[in-house]
Design a protein around this motif. Structure first.
Motif, PDB file in Angstrom:
ATOM      1  N   VAL A  68       0.874  -1.180   0.000  1.00 23.31           N
ATOM      2  CA  VAL A  68       0.000   0.000   0.000  1.00 23.31           C
ATOM      3  C   VAL A  68       0.906   1.223   0.000  1.00 23.31           C
ATOM      4  N   PHE A  69       0.678   2.126  -0.940  1.00 25.65           N
ATOM      5  CA  PHE A  69       1.612   3.255  -1.049  1.00 25.65           C
ATOM      6  C   PHE A  69       0.949   4.469  -1.679  1.00 25.65           C
ATOM      7  N   GLY A  70       1.617   5.597  -1.508  1.00 27.73           N
ATOM      8  CA  GLY A  70       1.121   6.859  -2.050  1.00 27.73           C
ATOM      9  C   GLY A  70       1.659   8.007  -1.216  1.00 27.73           C
ATOM     10  N   GLU A  71       1.258   9.220  -1.568  1.00 31.10           N
ATOM     11  CA  GLU A  71       1.740  10.389  -0.837  1.00 31.10           C
ATOM     12  C   GLU A  71       1.167  10.396   0.574  1.00 31.10           C
ATOM     13  N   ASP A  72       2.022  10.497   1.566  1.00 34.76           N
ATOM     14  CA  ASP A  72       1.626  10.594   2.976  1.00 34.76           C
ATOM     15  C   ASP A  72       0.898   9.362   3.509  1.00 34.76           C
ATOM     16  N   VAL A  73       1.055   8.243   2.837  1.00 31.03           N
ATOM     17  CA  VAL A  73       0.365   7.023   3.262  1.00 31.03           C
ATOM     18  C   VAL A  73       0.970   6.448   4.550  1.00 31.03           C
ATOM     19  N   ALA A  74       2.251   6.693   4.772  1.00 32.83           N
ATOM     20  CA  ALA A  74       2.911   6.110   5.953  1.00 32.83           C
ATOM     21  C   ALA A  74       2.174   6.455   7.244  1.00 32.83           C
ATOM     22  N   PHE A  75       1.751   7.682   7.403  1.00 31.63           N
ATOM     23  CA  PHE A  75       1.064   8.054   8.651  1.00 31.63           C
ATOM     24  C   PHE A  75      -0.441   7.840   8.538  1.00 31.63           C
ATOM     25  N   GLY A  76      -0.856   7.260   7.428  1.00 32.89           N
ATOM     26  CA  GLY A  76      -2.271   6.937   7.278  1.00 32.89           C
ATOM     27  C   GLY A  76      -2.937   7.604   6.088  1.00 32.89           C
ATOM     28  N   GLY A  77      -2.215   8.526   5.460  1.00 34.09           N
ATOM     29  CA  GLY A  77      -2.820   9.264   4.347  1.00 34.09           C
ATOM     30  C   GLY A  77      -3.606  10.439   4.883  1.00 34.09           C
ATOM     31  N   VAL A  78      -3.849  11.434   4.040  1.00 36.43           N
ATOM     32  CA  VAL A  78      -4.487  12.652   4.554  1.00 36.43           C
ATOM     33  C   VAL A  78      -5.912  12.394   5.036  1.00 36.43           C
ATOM     34  N   PHE A  79      -6.552  11.348   4.524  1.00 33.72           N
ATOM     35  CA  PHE A  79      -7.882  10.999   5.042  1.00 33.72           C
ATOM     36  C   PHE A  79      -7.822   9.826   6.024  1.00 33.72           C
ATOM     37  N   ARG A  80      -6.604   9.396   6.341  1.00 30.74           N
ATOM     38  CA  ARG A  80      -6.341   8.390   7.369  1.00 30.74           C
ATOM     39  C   ARG A  80      -6.866   7.004   7.024  1.00 30.74           C
ATOM     40  N   CYS A  81      -7.069   6.708   5.755  1.00 28.78           N
ATOM     41  CA  CYS A  81      -7.582   5.387   5.370  1.00 28.78           C
ATOM     42  C   CYS A  81      -6.565   4.283   5.639  1.00 28.78           C
ATOM     43  N   ALA A  82      -5.277   4.629   5.644  1.00 30.10           N
ATOM     44  CA  ALA A  82      -4.238   3.620   5.881  1.00 30.10           C
ATOM     45  C   ALA A  82      -3.729   3.676   7.323  1.00 30.10           C
ATOM     46  N   THR A  97       5.434   7.603  -0.938  1.00 27.98           N
ATOM     47  CA  THR A  97       6.177   7.770  -2.181  1.00 27.98           C
ATOM     48  C   THR A  97       6.532   9.246  -2.300  1.00 27.98           C
ATOM     49  N   PRO A  98       7.494   9.571  -3.153  1.00 24.44           N
ATOM     50  CA  PRO A  98       7.668  10.993  -3.477  1.00 24.44           C
ATOM     51  C   PRO A  98       6.376  11.548  -4.075  1.00 24.44           C
ATOM     52  N   LEU A  99       6.308  12.864  -4.086  1.00 30.56           N
ATOM     53  CA  LEU A  99       5.077  13.539  -4.510  1.00 30.56           C
ATOM     54  C   LEU A  99       5.003  13.576  -6.037  1.00 30.56           C
ATOM     55  N   CYS A 100       4.447  12.516  -6.610  1.00 30.98           N
ATOM     56  CA  CYS A 100       4.461  12.412  -8.071  1.00 30.98           C
ATOM     57  C   CYS A 100       3.435  11.372  -8.510  1.00 30.98           C
ATOM     58  N   GLU A 101       2.307  11.841  -9.012  1.00 29.27           N
ATOM     59  CA  GLU A 101       1.208  10.929  -9.322  1.00 29.27           C
ATOM     60  C   GLU A 101       1.549  10.016 -10.487  1.00 29.27           C
ATOM     61  N   GLN A 102       2.266  10.536 -11.473  1.00 31.23           N
ATOM     62  CA  GLN A 102       2.617   9.671 -12.592  1.00 31.23           C
ATOM     63  C   GLN A 102       3.559   8.580 -12.113  1.00 31.23           C
ATOM     64  N   GLU A 121      -2.505   4.913  -3.683  1.00 31.08           N
ATOM     65  CA  GLU A 121      -3.420   6.005  -3.345  1.00 31.08           C
ATOM     66  C   GLU A 121      -2.972   7.270  -4.058  1.00 31.08           C
ATOM     67  N   ILE A 122      -3.912   7.884  -4.769  1.00 30.01           N
ATOM     68  CA  ILE A 122      -3.689   9.236  -5.297  1.00 30.01           C
ATOM     69  C   ILE A 122      -4.433  10.154  -4.338  1.00 30.01           C
TER      70      ILE A 122
ATOM     71  N   ALA B 258       6.555  17.705   2.914  1.00 30.50           N
ATOM     72  CA  ALA B 258       5.437  17.821   1.975  1.00 30.50           C
ATOM     73  C   ALA B 258       4.262  17.154   2.700  1.00 30.50           C
ATOM     74  N   ILE B 259       3.368  17.956   3.231  1.00 30.54           N
ATOM     75  CA  ILE B 259       2.391  17.499   4.233  1.00 30.54           C
ATOM     76  C   ILE B 259       3.157  16.697   5.289  1.00 30.54           C
ATOM     77  N   SER B 260       3.020  15.354   5.294  1.00 30.05           N
ATOM     78  CA  SER B 260       3.694  14.590   6.356  1.00 30.05           C
ATOM     79  C   SER B 260       5.016  13.993   5.889  1.00 30.05           C
ATOM     80  N   THR B 261       5.259  14.050   4.584  1.00 26.92           N
ATOM     81  CA  THR B 261       6.424  13.337   4.057  1.00 26.92           C
ATOM     82  C   THR B 261       7.694  14.164   4.236  1.00 26.92           C
ATOM     83  N   PRO B 262       8.636  13.645   5.046  1.00 29.08           N
ATOM     84  CA  PRO B 262       9.875  14.406   5.246  1.00 29.08           C
ATOM     85  C   PRO B 262      10.755  14.316   3.999  1.00 29.08           C
TER      86      PRO B 262
END
Lengths: 367, 434
Positions: A68-82, A97-102, A121-122, B258-262
């Motif tokens: 499971v991966f995406g931007e800010d997913v480590a702490f749960g994602g901005v909507f905390r689904c993870a 992941t780095p901030l890059c949807e592609q 997760e996007i 970047a938000i939470s990502t260091p």
């Protein structure tokens, strides 16, 4: 005593904030929880965020290849689904992941091509467009162009979509129709926690790449008794939630709840009963359920938040007139977001709310 | 037979090469030259070596961080102190104070449900003001979303900013965008857009257009974060800026998150600055908490960009002291101690204030008065902004196209008829009327 007063005023302020937020967030619909149970057994109250979390948790537990991966997913994602999944399954399986949807989409296709289960997760559906090339030209076409040698069916892209009360142009869009123009993808939109869990588990296990659009306003505002155990719900199938003979109301995601209320209003105010269909799968979609209903009722109102022109309602309307022409008593009606970008302060006027849908139903009935 | 044929081919080749030699102004490289140290591949002019070695970030020294001020506000090297006149220095500091007061009150007002969203700028005020002061007001600015100080310094009023946050009828964006998506054409500030990194290649294109204007003396500056630098658009922009010789300052605000990502999970290697030289871009890394260092870097970058029609990459190191936005609680992914350390020890405001005090042009009385003045300005403006009506609902349909197409005209008419039928179902009293 002084501290008590402070606490009290803080509390009052908090309640006021919550009330304000609720007022702002859920002004355009009432949530109709599912009452049925897709499987027997123990249930627990979950909101949609928790149901999605639960589906990913079950996948990580049972499928050792799943990540499971995406931007800010480590702490749960901005909507905390993870939320809590990294603690449970480690940084190698649940990660930022780095901030890059592609990058996220391409990385997910690669994972799936090499035999892993990829749950990407996007952060917002509004930000999926840099990944358009990967999704449209790669994910949707790999099996076809390789003659079936390769596929990325183990890829599921989850992304929060649709109106949230104050999202403006770039936190509100419903981009399903863009992707619905691409054979090879599956597009699914749940209407609440029970469908979210069952449909997400189906997407994850489905042998085609899936785009799972989560109406973000439902993450916390929708809660239901969700079966604890593993279950799936069929993809490519619509669900008839209310039965009637006056008209067929079709929607998906949040809009289903608007239409359920419209059906109730029609019953109470107009004395008519309608079929209410949750399309659930946008691509491939359930032509049989939709057309059988319209053949029965002879009238149809389709509603979606995305702009009218080339919205997925256009595809439904075209097929319905082709398949049900001799049964139709009125033209198929579409109620949608206006042909403008999603505006911030005008949101209450932009959305296909219950009053616009009710009026469309009345016009259809009076045609 | 085969041999013969082979021989004739050889002869032909020899003939052709003689002809080429005769026609060409270049001399044909002799086989011997391959033994020299330098290769002349179209894609790389570099020395040949016979030892295979991987290069990585440890092959190079870290790119140093330029600073002018010490943490106590004293100038480290006298020759590096920019000559900025007293009034401008005071204006710079006052604007920094204004940013913090705007942030405090608007953040709180979102918490009270008065505006829907907000993003603070804590820790990056020096970047805003140092860069804005070094630019010409006619330079075109493409910002991300955390550069409100640049807007203030250009002369955008607190009233204009707050009207945008409320989306009322005096918002130049006509209530269509979320709060903090400011824009001002008169002041050369391109309206902010939420998607990350999209503004970077746009800024490069704009710089190309400026370059083509006769006697151009303007440049473009583009702000973006360490997260946005991961977008494909960022790479595209850097490469376009270099290959197409664009007078653009690519300004990265590296605030660590970047938000939470260091940044440790955003990139490996030596930050964003390291990408500049690899793409042929003049690059400098500065201490973003040091307003004067930012000022000097942007000043020189601007001169270089315009004189040479070339891009400059600046990476300003700082720390995002506030949460990402009102939708975020950053204590979920970083410690309060970490935040406090940066807020207290590396405050750009404090450093700049100490500098002004050391020059004898700032006092505690001035500080108090400025704080009160900027705070009152925000509170007063908010009270006014709240009373203002939202734009007429018809504004929802305007500006989609230059001329409204018939289909949208029809939809606008449908909306009007619907509102006549259901006037009490919509908060029409909040909007302007005909």
């Amino acid at each position: 005593m002084a501290s008590l007063v402070t606490k009290k005023s803080l509390f009052v302020r908090l309640v006021k904030n919550v009330n304000d937020c609720t007022k702002r967030l859920s002004s355009h619909f009432i949530y109709y929880p599912d009452d049925g149970k897709p499987v027997e057994g123990e249930t627990t109250k979950m909101n949609m965020m928790q149901a999605i979390n639960n589906a990913m948790d079950l996948t990580l537990k049972t499928d050792p290849t799943a990540v499971v991966f995406g931007e800010d997913v480590a702490f749960g994602g901005v909507f905390r689904c993870a939320l809590g999944l990294q603690e449970k399954y480690g940084k190698e399986r649940v990660f930022n992941t780095p901030l890059c949807e592609q990058g996220i989409a391409g990385f997910g296709i690669g994972l799936a091509t090499a035999g892993a289960t990829a749950i990407a997760e996007i952060q917002f559906a509004d930000y999926i467009f840099p990944a358009f090339d990967q999704i449209i030209n790669e994910a949707a076409k790999i099996r076809y162009r390789s003659g079936g040698l390769f596929d990325c069916g183990a890829l599921t892209i989850r992304t929060p979509c649709s109106a949230v009360g104050h999202g403006g142009l770039y936190h509100s869009q419903s981009p399903e129709a863009f992707f619905a123009h691409v054979p090879g993808l599956r597009i699914v939109v749940p209407r609440g926690p029970i469908t979210a869990k069952g449909l997400l588990l189906s997407c994850i296990r489905e042998r085609d790449p899936c785009l799972f659009l989560e109406p973000k306003i439902l993450y916390r505002s929708a809660s239901e008794e969700v079966p604890v155990e593993d279950y799936t719900l069929p993809l490519g199938k619509a669900e008839v939630l209310r039965q009637g003979d006056a008209a067929t109301l079709i929607g998906w995601g949040t809009q289903v709840h608007v239409l359920l209320e419209v059906a109730q209003m029609a019953d109470e105010q107009l004395g008519v009963k309608c079929d209410v269909i949750d399309l659930q799968s946008i691509l491939p979609w359930d032509e049989d359920t939709v057309c059988n209903s319209v053949k029965k009722t002879g009238r149809c109102v389709i509603a979606h938040e995305a702009p009218l022109t080339s919205g997925f309602g256009a595809e439904l309307a075209a097929t319905i007139q082709e398949e049900c022409f001799l049964h139709l008593e009125a033209p198929v009606s579409r109620v949608a977001g206006w042909d403008a970008p999603f505006p911030h302060v005008f949101e209450p006027l932009y959305l296909p709310d219950k009053w616009r849908c009710l009026q469309a139903l009345k016009d259809t009935l009076d045609y | 037979m085969a041999l013969k044929a082979g021989a004739s081919v050889l002869r032909l080749t020899a003939l052709r090469s003689t002809a080429v030699r005769l026609l060409s102004t270049h001399t044909r490289p002799e086989v011997e030259q391959n033994k020299t140290k330098n290769a002349e591949f179209p894609g790389a002019k570099a020395p040949y070596v016979t030892e295979m070695k991987f290069l990585n970030e440890t092959s190079y020294d870290p790119i140093p961080i330029y600073r002018v001020l010490d943490n106590d506000g004293s100038v480290i090297e006298k020759r590096e102190e920019p000559s900025i006149d007293k009034d401008e220095l005071i204006n710079m500091y006052k604007t920094m104070v204004q940013i913090t007061q705007l942030d405090k009150i608007l953040y709180e007002s979102q918490r009270q449900g008065r505006i829907s969203f907000y993003m603070t700028n804590y820790g990056e005020e020096g970047i805003h003001i140092g860069s804005a002061a070094a630019l010409d007001p006619r330079d075109l600015v493409f910002s991300q979303y955390r550069e409100v100080g640049v807007f203030l310094y250009r002369g955008v009023t607190v009233t204009e900013l707050i009207n945008q946050c409320y989306g009322n009828h005096e918002d130049s964006g006509k209530g269509r965008s979320m709060p903090i998506h400011y824009g001002d054409k008169q002041r050369n500030l391109v309206t902010i857009s939420s998607p990350l990194g999209t503004q970077i290649p746009q800024a490069v294109g704009a710089a190309y257009a400026l370059k083509r204007q006769p006697d151009n003396d303007r440049c473009v500056i583009c702000y973006f974060g360490d997260g946005a630098a991961s977008e494909g658009d960022a790479y595209a922009a850097f490469n376009f800026a270099a290959t197409l010789d664009c007078p653009v300052i690519l300004f990265c605000r590296n605030n660590g998150y970047a938000i939470s990502t260091p940044t440790s999970e955003q990139y490996k290697g030596d930050g964003i600055a390291a990408r500049g030289p690899s793409l042929g871009i003049n690059t400098v890394r500065v201490d973003g908490t040091d307003t004067l260092a930012v000022y000097n870097a942007v000043k020189q970058a601007r001169e270089f960009a315009i004189a040479n029609n070339k891009p400059v990459l600046i990476e300003a190191m700082s720390y995002r002291v506030g949460h990402h936005s009102t939708s975020d609680d950053s204590t979920a992914y970083r410690s309060v101690e970490e935040i406090q350390k940066w807020a207290n020890d590396e405050s750009p405001l404090l450093k700049f204030k100490l500098y002004l005090e050391s020059k004898g042009i700032w006092s505690e009385d001035a500080e108090k008065a400025t704080l009160k003045e900027s705070r009152d300005r925000v509170v007063r403006t908010m009270q006014d902004a709240e009373k203002k009506k939202l734009p007429h609902w018809k504004e929802m349909f305007e500006d989609v196209y230059y001329d409204m197409p018939p289909r949208i005209q029809k939809q606008m008419q449908q909306m009007g008829e619907h509102l006549k039928k259901y006037p009490d179902k919509y908060p029409l009293d909040k909007f302007q009327t005909d």
